[in-house]
Design a protein around this motif. Structure first.
Motif, PDB file in Angstrom:
ATOM      1  N   GLU A   1      -3.001   3.343   4.891  1.00  0.00           N
ATOM      2  CA  GLU A   1      -3.758   2.896   3.715  1.00  0.00           C
ATOM      3  C   GLU A   1      -4.258   1.455   3.862  1.00  0.00           C
ATOM      4  OE1 GLU A   1      -4.826   4.870   1.311  1.00  0.00           O
ATOM      5  OE2 GLU A   1      -3.819   6.488   2.398  1.00  0.00           O
ATOM      6  N   GLU A   2      -3.427   0.570   4.467  1.00  0.00           N
ATOM      7  CA  GLU A   2      -3.872  -0.822   4.617  1.00  0.00           C
ATOM      8  C   GLU A   2      -4.993  -0.911   5.657  1.00  0.00           C
ATOM      9  OE1 GLU A   2      -0.680  -3.330   6.059  1.00  0.00           O
ATOM     10  OE2 GLU A   2      -0.685  -2.351   8.012  1.00  0.00           O
TER      11      GLU A   2
ATOM     12  N   ALA B   1      -8.121   0.298   4.061  1.00  0.00           N
ATOM     13  CA  ALA B   1      -8.637  -0.707   3.115  1.00  0.00           C
ATOM     14  C   ALA B   1      -9.357  -1.838   3.847  1.00  0.00           C
ATOM     15  CB  ALA B   1      -7.493  -1.268   2.271  1.00  0.00           C
TER      16      ALA B   1
ATOM     17  N   GLU C   1     -10.271  -6.486  -0.913  1.00  0.00           N
ATOM     18  CA  GLU C   1      -9.041  -5.906  -1.467  1.00  0.00           C
ATOM     19  C   GLU C   1      -8.003  -7.010  -1.649  1.00  0.00           C
ATOM     20  OE1 GLU C   1      -6.141  -4.411  -2.905  1.00  0.00           O
ATOM     21  OE2 GLU C   1      -7.412  -2.694  -2.421  1.00  0.00           O
TER      22      GLU C   1
ATOM     23  N   ASN D   1     -12.651  -0.569   5.265  1.00  0.00           N
ATOM     24  CA  ASN D   1     -13.573  -0.417   4.135  1.00  0.00           C
ATOM     25  C   ASN D   1     -14.129  -1.783   3.708  1.00  0.00           C
ATOM     26  OD1 ASN D   1     -14.766   1.222   1.900  1.00  0.00           O
ATOM     27  ND2 ASN D   1     -13.512  -0.149   0.658  1.00  0.00           N
ATOM     28  N   ASP D   2     -13.264  -2.806   3.678  1.00  0.00           N
ATOM     29  CA  ASP D   2     -13.718  -4.163   3.341  1.00  0.00           C
ATOM     30  C   ASP D   2     -14.780  -4.653   4.325  1.00  0.00           C
ATOM     31  OD1 ASP D   2     -12.250  -4.536   1.059  1.00  0.00           O
ATOM     32  OD2 ASP D   2     -10.812  -5.951   1.920  1.00  0.00           O
TER      33      ASP D   2
ATOM     34  N   PHE E   1       0.811  -1.223   0.000  1.00  0.00           N
ATOM     35  CA  PHE E   1       0.000   0.000   0.000  1.00  0.00           C
ATOM     36  C   PHE E   1       0.844   1.272   0.000  1.00  0.00           C
ATOM     37  CE2 PHE E   1      -2.778  -3.311   1.365  1.00  0.00           C
ATOM     38  CZ  PHE E   1      -4.031  -2.955   0.871  1.00  0.00           C
TER      39      PHE E   1
END
Length: 360
Positions: free
Chosen positions: A302-303, A306, A325, A309-310, A144
């Motif tokens: 960022e990870e 992500a 992702e 968000n998942d 990321f």
């Protein structure tokens, strides 16, 4: 109607949780609720919670077997971050998945391909019995990092790949907070495996294909570190290209570099400092000209973003519509370990060619 934010818990209260997870999670605190932090000991859990409460005032402190059971039984906790000693992470992750919780597990995915194969088999059977899709992610922040993401975009510009170089000179000495980490010292492959998965992740991401076979030599020179502390490997990629991976755990001149040479140019990404730490990406063109851009580190943020968000998307898109992702997938982290395991095995056999175990 406003979307309900997912509640998460952190399992682990060590250096990385206190110096990276909590500060980075505070940057994206609008995306989730931090329900609890758990550690084996009350003292460790309390120390992490005291830091966390500056940004997450309602966070609960949990410790020991009873505290872990509380988190397992708490139906309001949708996901957990497992940030524990490498030897314990897979077992705890599988317990959480069985309890119906999504898992973000710190790297390395496991200590060996045999453990990874057993873990993937267990995950498949747990998932088959689960009412919805269960996410098991590996937190590999290098996938990321904006510098490596940019490099991936530029790789086509250099034409057909001819050679790849990965040069790592680490700084794992007594001034490093992880130097005295007992689990890393007792871990199969020691610091080579724990640190090395980052650089293999970067390699695999940049070249866009798998490492097929390796031939490596290892040595143990710095006796303050667990063996081996040096590795030099030739690797062969499935696209027909070969390259070298050289890693020194503790150097007086730290360096992190990936360099891909193609028919039409060369692409290089190197760790650097320009007011802040990050990666300098340089593209050398066929005309002899070069252009460089600097990208500050933000891979951990960022990870985490992500993964959260998942978790949120998985709740909204029940069933087959949801796609996690891919950079976070457990199998990606597993493949990083498989490459290093092959290198370490080859080193133990004085450079014998070893094929990398394929994991699906």
């Amino acid at each position: 109607m406003a979307t309900k934010l997912p509640q998460i818990a952190i399992l682990g209260a060590g250096i990385f949780v206190k110096t990276q997870y909590l500060p980075r999670l505070s940057e994206i605190s609008h995306l989730f609720h931090l329900k609890a932090i758990w550690s084996r000991t009350q003292e460790s859990a309390t120390a992490a919670v005291d830091i966390a409460r500056k940004h997450f005032p309602g966070v609960e402190c949990k410790s020991g077997d009873n505290g872990l059971e509380d988190i397992i039984q708490d139906g309001s906790i949708a996901a957990v971050a497992v940030v524990l000693a490498g030897q314990n992470q897979v077992d705890i992750s599988l317990r959480m998945l069985k309890a119906g919780k999504h898992v973000l597990q710190e790297k390395p995915a496991a200590s060996s391909t045999s453990e990874l194969e057993a873990a993937l088999s267990s995950y498949k059977s747990i998932s088959a019995d689960a009412p919805g899709q269960l996410i098991w992610s590996v937190a590999e922040n290098y996938r990321f990092e904006p510098g490596l993401v940019e490099c991936k975009k530029l790789i086509a510009d250099i034409g057909k790949m001819m050679s790849v170089q990965v040069i790592i000179e680490g700084s794992m000495n007594s001034s490093n907070p992880y130097f005295s980490s007992s689990w890393r010292r007792n871990f199969t492959g020691g610091f080579i495996l724990d640190m090395g998965v980052h650089f293999i992740a970067g390699l695999r991401m940049l070249v866009g294909c798998e490492v097929v076979s390796v031939s490596a030599m290892t040595s143990h020179v710095d006796l303050t570190l667990p063996p081996p502390d040096n590795i030099s490997s030739v690797f062969h990629l499935e696209n027909g290209c070969s390259g070298v991976f050289v890693m020194v755990v503790s150097s007086r001149s730290p360096k992190t570099l990936w360099r891909v040479i193609g028919l039409n140019g060369t692409l290089q990404v190197e760790r650097g400092f320009q007011g802040q730490h990050g990666y300098l990406v340089t593209l050398y063109g066929a005309d002899g000209q070069s252009k460089s851009s600097f990208f500050p580190f933000s891979g951990v943020t960022e990870e985490l973003k992500a993964f959260i968000n998942d978790v949120s998307e998985n709740t909204l898109k029940k069933g087959s519509q949801f796609v996690a992702e891919p950079r976070l997938s457990f199998v990606e982290g597993a493949r990083d370990v498989a490459v290093l395991e092959a290198m370490l095995e080859s080193g133990a056999k004085q450079g014998e060619l070893v094929h990398v175990k394929k994991l699906r």
